[in-house]
Design a protein around this motif. Structure first.
Motif, mmCIF file in Angstrom:
data_model
loop_
_atom_site.group_PDB
_atom_site.id
_atom_site.type_symbol
_atom_site.label_atom_id
_atom_site.label_comp_id
_atom_site.label_asym_id
_atom_site.label_seq_id
_atom_site.Cartn_x
_atom_site.Cartn_y
_atom_site.Cartn_z
ATOM 1 N N ALA A 61 0.847 -1.201 0.000
ATOM 2 C CA ALA A 61 0.000 0.000 0.000
ATOM 3 C C ALA A 61 0.874 1.238 0.000
ATOM 4 O O ALA A 61 2.018 1.211 0.475
ATOM 5 N N ASP A 62 0.313 2.327 -0.499
ATOM 6 C CA ASP A 62 0.977 3.618 -0.382
ATOM 7 C C ASP A 62 0.919 4.061 1.083
ATOM 8 O O ASP A 62 -0.080 3.806 1.768
ATOM 9 N N VAL A 63 1.956 4.743 1.554
ATOM 10 C CA VAL A 63 1.972 5.148 2.965
ATOM 11 C C VAL A 63 0.841 6.127 3.294
ATOM 12 O O VAL A 63 0.459 6.284 4.450
ATOM 13 N N GLY A 64 0.305 6.775 2.262
ATOM 14 C CA GLY A 64 -0.764 7.746 2.505
ATOM 15 C C GLY A 64 -2.161 7.156 2.375
ATOM 16 O O GLY A 64 -3.153 7.889 2.485
ATOM 17 N N ASP A 65 -2.257 5.863 2.151
ATOM 18 C CA ASP A 65 -3.551 5.197 1.958
ATOM 19 C C ASP A 65 -4.174 4.912 3.328
ATOM 20 O O ASP A 65 -3.893 3.885 3.963
ATOM 21 N N ALA A 66 -5.044 5.813 3.786
ATOM 22 C CA ALA A 66 -5.551 5.749 5.163
ATOM 23 C C ALA A 66 -6.260 4.428 5.447
ATOM 24 O O ALA A 66 -6.102 3.836 6.519
ATOM 25 N N GLU A 67 -7.050 3.969 4.472
ATOM 26 C CA GLU A 67 -7.828 2.754 4.704
ATOM 27 C C GLU A 67 -6.923 1.557 5.012
ATOM 28 O O GLU A 67 -7.214 0.743 5.883
ATOM 29 N N ARG A 68 -5.822 1.462 4.267
ATOM 30 C CA ARG A 68 -4.929 0.314 4.441
ATOM 31 C C ARG A 68 -3.925 0.531 5.581
ATOM 32 O O ARG A 68 -3.554 -0.400 6.284
ATOM 33 N N VAL A 69 -3.478 1.789 5.745
ATOM 34 C CA VAL A 69 -2.344 2.031 6.646
ATOM 35 C C VAL A 69 -2.788 2.301 8.092
ATOM 36 O O VAL A 69 -2.110 1.878 9.036
ATOM 37 N N ALA A 70 -3.942 2.951 8.269
ATOM 38 C CA ALA A 70 -4.372 3.274 9.642
ATOM 39 C C ALA A 70 -4.439 2.029 10.538
ATOM 40 O O ALA A 70 -3.895 2.033 11.655
ATOM 41 N N PRO A 71 -5.072 0.922 10.078
ATOM 42 C CA PRO A 71 -5.123 -0.252 10.960
ATOM 43 C C PRO A 71 -3.746 -0.826 11.271
ATOM 44 O O PRO A 71 -3.542 -1.435 12.323
ATOM 45 N N VAL A 72 -2.797 -0.619 10.358
ATOM 46 C CA VAL A 72 -1.455 -1.186 10.544
ATOM 47 C C VAL A 72 -0.664 -0.403 11.590
ATOM 48 O O VAL A 72 0.057 -0.970 12.407
ATOM 49 N N VAL A 73 -0.802 0.930 11.553
ATOM 50 C CA VAL A 73 0.021 1.748 12.464
ATOM 51 C C VAL A 73 -0.670 2.006 13.800
ATOM 52 O O VAL A 73 -0.035 2.509 14.740
ATOM 53 N N ALA A 74 -1.975 1.661 13.891
ATOM 54 C CA ALA A 74 -2.752 2.063 15.066
ATOM 55 C C ALA A 74 -2.136 1.571 16.381
ATOM 56 O O ALA A 74 -2.144 2.295 17.382
ATOM 57 N N ASP A 75 -1.602 0.353 16.390
ATOM 58 C CA ASP A 75 -1.056 -0.157 17.657
ATOM 59 C C ASP A 75 0.465 -0.292 17.618
ATOM 60 O O ASP A 75 1.051 -1.026 18.412
ATOM 61 N N ALA A 76 1.105 0.416 16.675
ATOM 62 C CA ALA A 76 2.566 0.293 16.555
ATOM 63 C C ALA A 76 3.267 1.006 17.706
ATOM 64 O O ALA A 76 2.791 2.022 18.221
ATOM 65 N N ASP A 77 4.404 0.450 18.121
ATOM 66 C CA ASP A 77 5.276 1.138 19.082
ATOM 67 C C ASP A 77 6.258 2.046 18.355
ATOM 68 O O ASP A 77 6.654 3.085 18.880
ATOM 69 N N PHE A 78 6.662 1.622 17.161
ATOM 70 C CA PHE A 78 7.618 2.401 16.362
ATOM 71 C C PHE A 78 7.194 2.384 14.892
ATOM 72 O O PHE A 78 6.790 1.337 14.380
ATOM 73 N N VAL A 79 7.346 3.523 14.233
ATOM 74 C CA VAL A 79 7.175 3.583 12.778
ATOM 75 C C VAL A 79 8.495 4.051 12.176
ATOM 76 O O VAL A 79 8.997 5.132 12.521
ATOM 77 N N PHE A 80 9.052 3.222 11.319
ATOM 78 C CA PHE A 80 10.275 3.585 10.605
ATOM 79 C C PHE A 80 9.850 3.996 9.202
ATOM 80 O O PHE A 80 9.500 3.140 8.382
ATOM 81 N N ASP A 81 9.847 5.289 8.942
ATOM 82 C CA ASP A 81 9.309 5.786 7.670
ATOM 83 C C ASP A 81 10.456 5.925 6.664
ATOM 84 O O ASP A 81 11.072 6.975 6.531
ATOM 85 N N VAL A 82 10.696 4.831 5.965
ATOM 86 C CA VAL A 82 11.853 4.736 5.059
ATOM 87 C C VAL A 82 11.421 4.832 3.592
ATOM 88 O O VAL A 82 12.245 5.032 2.703
ATOM 89 N N ALA A 83 10.116 4.707 3.321
ATOM 90 C CA ALA A 83 9.652 4.735 1.928
ATOM 91 C C ALA A 83 10.034 6.050 1.276
ATOM 92 O O ALA A 83 10.016 7.105 1.905
ATOM 93 N N GLY A 84 10.371 5.995 0.005
ATOM 94 C CA GLY A 84 10.662 7.248 -0.680
ATOM 95 C C GLY A 84 11.070 7.036 -2.112
ATOM 96 O O GLY A 84 11.454 5.931 -2.519
ATOM 97 N N GLN A 85 10.940 8.092 -2.876
ATOM 98 C CA GLN A 85 11.413 8.133 -4.253
ATOM 99 C C GLN A 85 12.851 8.637 -4.171
ATOM 100 O O GLN A 85 13.097 9.745 -3.704
ATOM 101 N N VAL A 86 13.808 7.852 -4.612
ATOM 102 C CA VAL A 86 15.220 8.138 -4.385
ATOM 103 C C VAL A 86 15.898 8.791 -5.587
ATOM 104 O O VAL A 86 16.875 9.524 -5.432
#
Ligand SMILES: NC(=O)c1ccc[n+]([C@@H]2O[C@H](COP(=O)([O-])OP(=O)(O)OC[C@H]3O[C@@H](n4cnc5c(N)ncnc54)[C@H](O)[C@@H]3O)[C@@H](O)[C@H]2O)c1
Length: 327
Positions: A61-86
């Motif tokens: 999923a795209d990191v900005g896709d709320a429907e897919r990403v919100a449930p994934v990050v909701a109970d996270a202790d850490f988010v490593f935001d490494v995605a990017g166009q290099v």
């Protein structure tokens, strides 16, 4: 490896790519429960093979896709935001796409965190490219960023969206600005993802290594294992929240020397030859740039350990075991 990650719920965005997969695998090894979020963007370094067999949960999923990403990050202790166009070249050709992937998607991710998990600790991987042409060397964090290309601008915007979390008083994000990274799992097959992977591919294929211009400009290459240690340290260091920290390599080396060392570390030892600057590359070239890691040493207790001669030897050995990655 830090015991602080045992049982920790960790989300790694861009976790199918080069740096993200190395972060995700290290976290899993440290006992974390790892979920990877990656859009497998065409033309990027994402590859499911990077984490195959490691038992990680993968959400495409795209990191900005709320429907897919919100449930994934909701109970996270850490988010490593490494995605990017290099790719700086890709950003020059299509700056709006670069802006969408690096800045707009990032704003949405930060908004998702604000909504469903405002206190989560995050680390955002930025780039030395935000500095543009260095006012002085080595580059320290007090220099004003003056990006000279669309990618530097979109990455800088991403930094600021993340840093806003600290202003709110709830969330914590540390921003790490990485130098030129190389190592296992890097995508070698494209020409626009950096000079180090191109040198590595050519050395592995026994093709001449082409150095543009006089090759005297310097870089401070950074092995991905050193990067992973810095990123993990930033996550568990409360003082890293709300600041930017340079993560540079152990030593500046000229591009010509980097080519020579890469060739020398390979089985075929192909020649290093001069070449003319392609116009598109010349436009986004920043000249010599290498970073001071003094703040990283002070705040994170981190220093780069892997010198290029050793790091490139290990890297080429890894790729020699995975010939499908460079052929
Ligand atoms: N490689 C380097 O030398 C270097 C240097 C400085 C900074 N960085 C930063 O490190 C990060 C990772 O770089 P890399 O070399 O591993 O690149 P990579 O292309 O190998 O991996 C990036 C991954 O992010 C994914 N991705 C991109 N945009 C996305 C989005 N909006 N949503 C979900 N997934 C998305 C891609 O599919 C890819 O798998 C980037 O943010 C980059 O700016 C890299």
């Amino acid at each position: 490896m830090s015991p602080s990650f045992t049982g920790a719920r960790c989300v790694v965005t861009g976790g199918l790519g080069f740096i993200g997969s190395n972060v995700a695998l290290a976290l899993a090894e440290a006992g974390a429960r790892v979920t990877v979020v990656d859009a497998l963007v065409p033309g990027h370094g994402g590859d499911e093979a990077n984490v195959a067999g490691a038992g990680l949960r993968v959400v495409v999923a795209d990191v900005g896709d709320a429907e897919r990403v919100a449930p994934v990050v909701a109970d996270a202790d850490f988010v490593f935001d490494v995605a990017g166009q290099v790719s700086h070249l890709a950003a020059a050709q299509d700056p709006e796409r670069d802006l969408a992937l690096n800045a707009a998607a990032r704003l949405r991710l930060v908004e998702i965190l604000r909504r469903v998990n405002p206190t989560v600790t995050a680390v955002y991987t930025s780039t030395r490219q935000v500095y543009g042409r260095a006012e002085r060397l080595p580059v320290t964090e007090d220099l004003t960023p003056r990006p000279i290309d669309a990618n530097g601008i979109s990455k800088l915007a991403g930094e600021h969206f993340h840093l806003l979390r600290n202003e709110d008083g709830a969330g914590r994000t540390a921003v790490v600005r990485l130098s030129n990274v190389y190592g296992p799992r890097q995508h070698l097959l494209r020409d626009d993802l950096g000079v180090l992977p191109v040198f590595a591919r050519r050395a592995l294929r026994a093709e001449p290594l082409v150095v543009f211009g006089d090759g005297r400009d310097e870089r401070d290459p950074l092995h991905v294992d050193d990067v992973v240690e810095a990123i993990l340290a930033a996550a568990v260091t409360p003082e890293a929240a709300g600041i930017v920290i340079n993560i540079g390599g152990p030593e500046p080396l000229s591009l010509r020397r980097l080519a020579e060392l890469t060739s020398a570390a390979s089985a075929a030892r192909p020649p290093v030859v001069p070449g003319d600057w392609p116009a598109a590359n010349a436009l986004i070239d920043v000249g010599s740039v290498h970073m001071s890691s003094a703040r990283a040493s002070e705040v994170l207790g981190w220093e780069p350990r892997i010198r290029f001669e050793e790091g490139i030897r290990r890297t080429l050995e890894w790729f020699a075991q995975h010939p499908e990655r460079y052929r």
